[in-house]
Design an enzyme around this catalytic site. Structure first.
Site, PDB file in Angstrom:
ATOM      1  CG  ASP A 197       1.957  46.356  39.158  1.00  0.00           C
ATOM      2  OD1 ASP A 197       1.966  45.148  39.433  1.00  0.00           O
ATOM      3  OD2 ASP A 197       1.939  46.811  37.986  1.00  0.00           O
TER       4      ASP A 197
ATOM      5  CD  GLU B 246      -7.903  39.246  22.878  1.00  0.00           C
ATOM      6  OE1 GLU B 246      -7.100  39.723  23.713  1.00  0.00           O
ATOM      7  OE2 GLU B 246      -7.577  38.405  22.019  1.00  0.00           O
TER       8      GLU B 246
ATOM      9  CG  ASP C  83     -13.713  45.478  27.319  1.00  0.00           C
ATOM     10  OD1 ASP C  83     -14.067  45.840  28.450  1.00  0.00           O
ATOM     11  OD2 ASP C  83     -13.913  44.320  26.869  1.00  0.00           O
TER      12      ASP C  83
ATOM     13  CG  ASP D 192      -5.530  39.529  19.554  1.00  0.00           C
ATOM     14  OD1 ASP D 192      -6.288  38.546  19.599  1.00  0.00           O
ATOM     15  OD2 ASP D 192      -4.972  40.000  20.566  1.00  0.00           O
TER      16      ASP D 192
ATOM     17  CG  ASP E 168      -4.830  35.684  20.867  1.00  0.00           C
ATOM     18  OD1 ASP E 168      -5.528  35.317  19.900  1.00  0.00           O
ATOM     19  OD2 ASP E 168      -5.167  36.608  21.641  1.00  0.00           O
TER      20      ASP E 168
ATOM     21  CG  HIS F 201       5.180  35.708  34.174  1.00  0.00           C
ATOM     22  ND1 HIS F 201       5.910  36.871  34.054  1.00  0.00           N
ATOM     23  CD2 HIS F 201       3.886  36.089  34.258  1.00  0.00           C
ATOM     24  CE1 HIS F 201       5.100  37.912  34.062  1.00  0.00           C
ATOM     25  NE2 HIS F 201       3.848  37.469  34.180  1.00  0.00           N
TER      26      HIS F 201
ATOM     27  CD  GLU G 280       3.434  41.408  33.795  1.00  0.00           C
ATOM     28  OE1 GLU G 280       2.473  41.514  33.015  1.00  0.00           O
ATOM     29  OE2 GLU G 280       3.656  40.380  34.457  1.00  0.00           O
TER      30      GLU G 280
ATOM     31  CG  HIS H 233       0.852  37.193  30.600  1.00  0.00           C
ATOM     32  ND1 HIS H 233       1.130  38.483  30.190  1.00  0.00           N
ATOM     33  CD2 HIS H 233       1.093  37.162  31.937  1.00  0.00           C
ATOM     34  CE1 HIS H 233       1.520  39.202  31.234  1.00  0.00           C
ATOM     35  NE2 HIS H 233       1.506  38.431  32.315  1.00  0.00           N
ATOM     36  CD  GLU H 234      -0.348  34.297  34.153  1.00  0.00           C
ATOM     37  OE1 GLU H 234      -1.163  35.226  34.106  1.00  0.00           O
ATOM     38  OE2 GLU H 234       0.749  34.414  34.748  1.00  0.00           O
TER      39      GLU H 234
ATOM     40  CG  HIS I   2       0.944  44.068  35.909  1.00  0.00           C
ATOM     41  ND1 HIS I   2       1.396  43.790  37.193  1.00  0.00           N
ATOM     42  CD2 HIS I   2       0.813  42.881  35.294  1.00  0.00           C
ATOM     43  CE1 HIS I   2       1.507  42.499  37.329  1.00  0.00           C
ATOM     44  NE2 HIS I   2       1.166  41.915  36.207  1.00  0.00           N
TER      45      HIS I   2
HETATM   46  C1  LIG Z   1      -2.471  37.635  32.466  1.00  0.00           C
HETATM   47  C2  LIG Z   1      -3.629  38.575  32.782  1.00  0.00           C
HETATM   48  C3  LIG Z   1      -4.927  38.017  32.226  1.00  0.00           C
HETATM   49  C4  LIG Z   1      -3.758  38.762  34.275  1.00  0.00           C
HETATM   50  C5  LIG Z   1      -4.923  39.691  34.428  1.00  0.00           C
HETATM   51  C6  LIG Z   1      -4.965  40.548  35.610  1.00  0.00           C
HETATM   52  C7  LIG Z   1      -5.932  40.553  36.582  1.00  0.00           C
HETATM   53  N1  LIG Z   1      -5.579  41.541  37.404  1.00  0.00           N
HETATM   54  C8  LIG Z   1      -6.288  41.961  38.583  1.00  0.00           C
HETATM   55  C9  LIG Z   1      -7.402  42.872  38.170  1.00  0.00           C
HETATM   56  C10 LIG Z   1      -8.597  42.791  38.874  1.00  0.00           C
HETATM   57  C11 LIG Z   1      -9.647  43.646  38.530  1.00  0.00           C
HETATM   58  C12 LIG Z   1      -9.489  44.560  37.474  1.00  0.00           C
HETATM   59  C13 LIG Z   1     -10.618  45.504  37.137  1.00  0.00           C
HETATM   60  O1  LIG Z   1     -10.552  46.129  36.053  1.00  0.00           O
HETATM   61  O2  LIG Z   1     -11.567  45.591  37.955  1.00  0.00           O
HETATM   62  C14 LIG Z   1      -8.304  44.621  36.763  1.00  0.00           C
HETATM   63  C15 LIG Z   1      -7.258  43.767  37.108  1.00  0.00           C
HETATM   64  N2  LIG Z   1      -4.451  42.115  36.993  1.00  0.00           N
HETATM   65  N3  LIG Z   1      -4.057  41.496  35.883  1.00  0.00           N
HETATM   66  C16 LIG Z   1      -2.429  39.272  34.834  1.00  0.00           C
HETATM   67  O3  LIG Z   1      -1.792  40.159  34.296  1.00  0.00           O
HETATM   68  N4  LIG Z   1      -2.044  38.626  35.966  1.00  0.00           N
HETATM   69  C17 LIG Z   1      -0.775  38.989  36.610  1.00  0.00           C
HETATM   70  C18 LIG Z   1      -0.736  38.363  38.003  1.00  0.00           C
HETATM   71  C19 LIG Z   1       0.498  38.844  38.750  1.00  0.00           C
HETATM   72  C20 LIG Z   1       0.505  38.334  40.188  1.00  0.00           C
HETATM   73  C21 LIG Z   1       1.737  38.818  40.929  1.00  0.00           C
HETATM   74  N5  LIG Z   1       2.901  38.062  40.556  1.00  0.00           N
HETATM   75  C22 LIG Z   1       0.414  38.437  35.807  1.00  0.00           C
HETATM   76  O4  LIG Z   1       0.403  37.244  35.434  1.00  0.00           O
HETATM   77  O5  LIG Z   1       1.329  39.241  35.593  1.00  0.00           O
HETATM   78 CA   LIG Z   2      -5.202  38.603  22.510  1.00  0.00          CA
HETATM   79 ZN   LIG Z   3       2.379  38.870  34.042  1.00  0.00          ZN
END
Ligand SMILES: CC(C)[C@H](Cc1cn(Cc2ccc(C(=O)O)cc2)nn1)C(=O)N[C@@H](CCCCN)C(=O)O
Ligand SMILES: [Ca+2]
Ligand SMILES: [Zn+2]
Length: 302
Positions: free
Chosen positions: A224, A184, A194, A179, A177, A146, A166, A142-143, A229
């Site tokens: 966001d 997960e 989950d 799935d 991966d 980007h 996204e 995923h990262e 997201h």
């Molecule tokens: C890849 C994925 C594992 C990662 C996970 C993630 C983590 N968060 C914060 C977050 C924190 C807590 C919860 C909760 O349920 O309590 C949910 C989400 N939001 N997304 C994610 O999605 N990160 C973002 C980070 C974006 C930063 C801004 N550019 C991304 O790479 O798009």
């Molecule tokens: Ca997966």
């Molecule tokens: Zn992302």
């Protein structure tokens, strides 16, 4: 004296054995993988957000608890580098062999992972919402995607282009991966089954799965960036509708062609539909082009 390539091993976040590409210099071993055009280097932030030192050891065994996050980040970066080279003939995220930098133990109990334009950063999680986030190869994919997107379509990280940005990261997370769950392996270690997001059933984690549920959020940090997201659930569902019909081999070539050849920075969901249809037509003909058209029509995008 310079670093020479060697191999070693370590334990990942789950205590699992992984062989590693290392480098050696002056009797020390480093998480520096010299086997690609671009070096893969893994750093330890030691719970700071500013000071990073390359992870090293006095032998080739990276088996201490504090090294586990680095072992996974290093191993999965190698896996994703190989995926893009072997499947799409793309040499690193820029296509020109850029080095890959990862930083683990970023911040304190940090529940996130991100690409900052130069490196991948992984928090350790708080042990409840996340375990160390380098523990999932779909997260690394995923990262890193980007970074690929930045160097190809350049999808602007807001509103519909941002939700596509996204979604492409989640989609290439699937290709590495396979799935339909995202994150997960690191999400809620105390709860099994989950995930952070589901591509087959976005609603399960409060994402829309149809255009009539599109969330018009403010284009701010708190919103966001227009819900990138959240609204990614719609193109993610269109992907699910696509890959379940035509299979992974065709879908990954079509998605890569759309991302690297047709899509532009301000593409809308409708532009993505058209780019994917054209890519399918170019590569495989009208049957698969129609599969894409139907997959997106079913989520209300024409
Ligand atoms: C890849 C994925 C594992 C990662 C996970 C993630 C983590 N968060 C914060 C977050 C924190 C807590 C919860 C909760 O349920 O309590 C949910 C989400 N939001 N997304 C994610 O999605 N990160 C973002 C980070 C974006 C930063 C801004 N550019 C991304 O790479 O798009
Ligand atoms: Ca997966
Ligand atoms: Zn992302």
């Amino acid at each position: 004296i310079e670093k020479v390539a060697t191999t070693g091993y370590g334990y990942g976040n789950k205590g699992d054995y992984k062989s590693l590409n290392l480098s050696a210099e002056n009797g020390k071993y480093y998480l520096t993988d010299l086997t690609h055009t671009g070096d893969i280097e893994t750093y330890d932030a030691k719970n700071t957000e500013t000071n990073f030192t390359i992870m090293s050891d006095y032998d080739k065994a990276f088996t201490s608890t504090s090294q586990r996050a680095g072992v996974d980040a290093h191993y999965y970066a190698d896996q994703v580098y190989d995926y893009y080279k072997n499947t799409h003939n793309r040499d690193s995220y820029d296509g020109k062999g850029a080095p890959l930098y990862s930083v683990v133990h970023f911040g304190s109990n940090y529940n996130n992972a991100f690409w900052n334009g130069e490196a991948m950063f992984y928090g350790d999680g708080d042990g409840r919402t996340f375990s160390p986030l380098s523990g999932a190869n779909d997260v690394i994919a995923h990262e890193l995607t980007h970074a690929v997107t930045e160097h190809t379509a350049g999808l602007v990280y807001e509103n519909q282009p941002g939700a596509l940005n996204e979604s492409f990261s989640d989609v290439f997370g699937y290709f590495v991966d396979p799935d339909f769950l995202m994150g997960e392996d690191v999400y809620t270690p105390g709860v099994s089954g989950d995930a952070l997001r589901s591509m087959s059933n976005p609603e399960q984690y409060n994402q829309p799965a149809h255009m009539n549920q599109y969330r018009s959020l403010p284009n701010t940090n708190d919103g966001d960036h227009g819900g990138v997201h959240i609204n990614s659930g719609i193109p993610n569902k269109a992907f699910y509708n696509t890959v379940t019909v035509m299979g992974k081999q065709k879908a990954e070539k079509i998605y890569y062609r759309a991302l690297s050849y047709y899509l532009t920075p301000n593409a809308s969901f409708s532009d993505a539909r058209a780019a994917l249809i054209q890519s399918a037509q170019d590569l495989y003909g009208s049957t698969d082009a129609n599969t894409i058209a139907n997959a997106w029509s079913k989520v209300g995008v024409y």
